[in-house]
Enzyme design. Structure first.
Site, short mmCIF file in Angstrom:
data_model
loop_
_atom_site.label_atom_id
_atom_site.label_comp_id
_atom_site.label_asym_id
_atom_site.label_seq_id
_atom_site.Cartn_x
_atom_site.Cartn_y
_atom_site.Cartn_z
CG ASP A 1 -6.46 -2.92 -3.89
OD1 ASP A 1 -7.25 -2.26 -3.18
OD2 ASP A 1 -5.23 -2.92 -3.72
CG HIS A 31 -5.50 -2.57 0.02
ND1 HIS A 31 -4.74 -2.11 -1.04
CD2 HIS A 31 -5.00 -1.94 1.12
CE1 HIS A 31 -3.84 -1.25 -0.60
NE2 HIS A 31 -3.98 -1.14 0.70
CB SER A 65 -0.96 -0.04 1.19
OG SER A 65 -1.98 0.90 1.05
#
Length: 704
Positions: free
Chosen positions: A631, A666, A548
């Site tokens: 995601d 994610h 991330s």
């Protein structure tokens, strides 16, 4: 020569458009913008992903370390795992995974010694195991369970309710919830937060605006839900509601982004009439962090960083004609992470140099006693309510999977509630905390983990360095089967607590965001240089990894110092810093990154954006980019565009590949089998590039 040193296969062709925009006087080429399109609905993007995945699969299949790593990671994950118990109405609710189940199951028992009963089994929800039980909350009488369902890794949630006694799932269904608390108003219904239903085809890319709080009454359709709190004149604001344990107050926390800056509003549920939700302000301005702790007998407690960058505990009587704040626990040298009122005690959890310590006090904040924790590690939990006889907490470290403990508040003694049977000896690994100097002299902590044999040998070994550095997030010691497999193969693991995180409060966060973002990269580069200078590893043996915001970190430092690393794995990273705010949750991140449409911020972002700073003509390390098709937090277009740019640039012969997981997001909710396959693929890639050789003729140590 290692596998990764050989020239990679020819990359699939990628369409390159002549798209150039002038931003603040600079011509910015964006030839791969078409890769921002949703892979689920754009056939050309889907074809590109299919061809990239096929190339990556062929490459990974040829890595000799892959089979051993897959088998060993699987074996290391094959142990019973428990979540923290939650007490409600004499019942205890908790999550349990028998070992290799794709999703953990939710159990309930009457009393601590009651027989466990399976209540929710998400493994039956989808053939591929990619539909997960996310959050859950029993009503305070233990009669009902509210829970959220996550499908394919998306941030969207569907809310359901079941009758705990019968196990029957009720007809209540709530859709388009996201970033929500779940809390009950008695047993009549619950509060939740949702966004407007997205336009057709926009569910996974539309920006998140106009979050509102609603009340759903059991037995009714979602269309009949009551609007509790909304700010249509300020669509950028988000709202989440909690109900205090005494049932008196609904507390609404409002934010505008990712910064810990909140406004607090209250609803007096005692004075509520059906269909009426009278909201009044308790804290305005959104200048500081305010975290509800609890309410009891006319006193409400909050954690705040107002006047205390490392946080303090304060109280107030919200029903007083002129409410006044009182300091209960002053700011200390350690960061106050969490507080709870359990039984008739305050339980506080602190962070000291990124490792946990916990104390118990009376409700006046006096008579502190320390909770004994095992050395370096992370303690979490300490939840409960006034009147509870105990609290539960989990403890984990790099070499120790999570164990659950029950703390008896009357005696102050902790006992093991659930502890896994391990397939390795934790004492064969050395966990150290060290400190090093960054470029500007800042002292930065670093955890270093090695097997005893590797530590005793004193020779450089393949090392995996991990970091994040953003959004006030603290990285603390935690167990991961993939990391332990890397250690068992003879490697080392390092975690750098760089600026931008929350390890040392507001100043540490501020030191690594907005115009100070370069400090994050300098800290991480300095960590790599420290590991090399101290003889832990060499530049030819060093791999870096982050997810991330940590994916952004990896992309940026590889651009700035490609000579320092042998391999890199940017996971679900934010790679286009000039367009991140245009998709889903990206618009929240301006608190940490700045606004791309403001000139001063643009120049800062342009200077480190991974996509825009690939250094042509320099030899880059081997890079495996990882992302997922569902995601909707950091949309995969970031990774798609970055990979296309890497493959088109003259940056040497190391492989620059992408692995795109299907029916995943994610990270949360990922089924166990997908997690094992991805971890094995990533570590095999990094092992090949750094020269890590797995044990010969074995699939891993046997369970002891």
């Amino acid at each position: 020569m290692t596998q990764a040193a050989s020239p990679p296969p020819a990359y699939p062709a990628t369409r390159k458009d002549a798209l150039v925009e002038t931003l603040f006087g600079e011509a910015i080429a964006d030839p791969y913008r078409w890769l921002e399109n949703d892979v689920r609905s754009d056939p050309e993007v889907a074809d590109w992903v299919e061809r990239q995945n096929a190339l990556t699969a062929r490459y990974l299949a040829g890595l000799p370390q892959r089979d051993w790593l897959r088998a060993r990671i699987r074996d290391l994950m094959n142990h019973e795992r428990f979540g923290l118990p939650v007490r409600a109405g004499g019942r205890y609710f908790y999550m349990r995974n028998a070992g290799l189940q794709n999703q953990a199951q939710l159990f309930v028992r009457k009393g601590l010694s009651g027989k466990p009963r399976l209540l929710v089994d998400p493994n039956a929800w989808a053939a591929d195991g990619a539909t997960a039980l996310d959050a859950w909350k029993p009503s305070r009488d233990g009669r009902f369970l509210l829970y959220s369902v996550q499908d394919g890794g998306s941030d969207w949630r569907t809310l359901k309710v079941l009758d705990v006694g019968s196990g029957e799932v009720l007809g209540d269904t709530v859709r388009w919830a996201k970033f929500t608390h779940l809390d009950w108003v008695g047993s009549e219904g619950f509060l939740y937060s949702r966004f407007p239903e997205p336009a057709p085809g926009e569910a996974f890319q539309q920006r998140s605006y106009n979050q509102t709080v609603w009340f759903h009454r059991l037995g009714t359709d979602q269309a009949a839900d009551e609007l509790v709190h909304a700010t249509p004149d300020h669509p950028e604001l988000g709202h989440a509601a909690q109900v205090t344990a005494d049932g008196r107050w609904a507390v609404i926390t409002t934010s505008s982004g990712t910064d810990a800056r909140h406004a607090i509003h209250l609803i007096d549920l005692k004075a509520r009439r059906k269909g009426q939700w009278l909201v009044r302000e308790l804290v305005g301005g959104m200048d500081h962090d305010w975290q509800l702790v609890e309410s009891l007998n006319g006193t409400m407690w909050f954690l705040t960083n107002q006047g205390a960058p490392l946080y303090r505990l304060v109280s107030i009587d919200p029903a007083a004609p002129v409410p006044q704040w009182h300091e209960v626990v002053v700011e200390s040298a350690d960061k106050l992470e969490h507080a709870a009122v359990v039984g008739d005690k305050l339980v506080l959890n602190y962070l000291r140099d990124a490792s946990s310590r916990a104390v118990v006090l009376d409700l006046a904040g006096q008579a502190a006693s320390e909770i004994a924790l095992a050395d370096i590690g992370t303690a979490s939990g300490f939840h409960g309510e006034p009147g509870d006889p105990e609290t539960f907490y989990a403890f984990t470290s790099f070499n120790r999977p999570s164990s659950i403990y029950r703390l008896d508040l009357a005696t102050g003694k902790s006992q093991v509630f659930a502890q896994p049977e391990l397939g390795f000896d934790p004492d064969q690994f050395v966990v150290e905390q060290r400190f090093y100097a960054s470029k500007d002299g800042t002292r930065v902590p670093l955890f270093l983990v090695r097997g005893k044999a590797a530590a005793a040998a004193g020779k450089p070994v393949p090392t995996l360095l991990y970091g994040y550095g953003g959004f006030d997030v603290s990285l603390t010691p935690a167990f991961a089967a993939s990391r332990l497999a890397w250690l068992e193969a003879g490697g080392a693991f390092a975690l750098a607590n760089i600026r931008g995180g929350g390890e040392y409060g507001r100043a540490w966060h501020d030191g690594g965001r907005l115009a100070n973002k370069q400090n994050v990269f300098d800290d991480f580069i300095a960590a790599a240089e420290y590991l090399i200078a101290d003889g832990i590893t060499t530049a030819r043996q060093l791999a870096v990894q982050g997810g991330s915001n940590g994916g952004l970190l990896v992309g940026a430092v590889v651009n700035q110092r490609p000579d320092l690393f042998a391999a890199a794995n940017p996971q679900v990273g934010v790679m286009d810093m000039l367009r991140f705010d245009r998709f889903t949750a990206g618009r929240y991140w301006v608190d940490d990154y700045g606004h791309p449409d403001r000139e001063a911020d643009f120049h800062v972002l342009r200077a480190y954006s991974p996509l825009h700073n690939i250094a042509s003509g320099k030899a880059y390390p081997a890079i495996l980019v990882t992302t997922a098709d569902t995601d909707d937090r950091v949309v995969p277009g970031h990774s798609f565009k970055y990979t296309a740019a890497l493959q088109a640039a003259p940056i040497g012969n190391q492989p620059h590949l992408i692995r795109v997981e299907t029916r995943a997001g994610h990270g949360s909710g990922k089924p166990t089998d997908k997690a094992i396959e991805e971890s094995a693929d990533v570590l095999a890639f990094l092992a090949a590039a750094t020269g890590l050789n797995v044990p010969a003729g074995a699939s891993g140590m046997q369970r002891r």
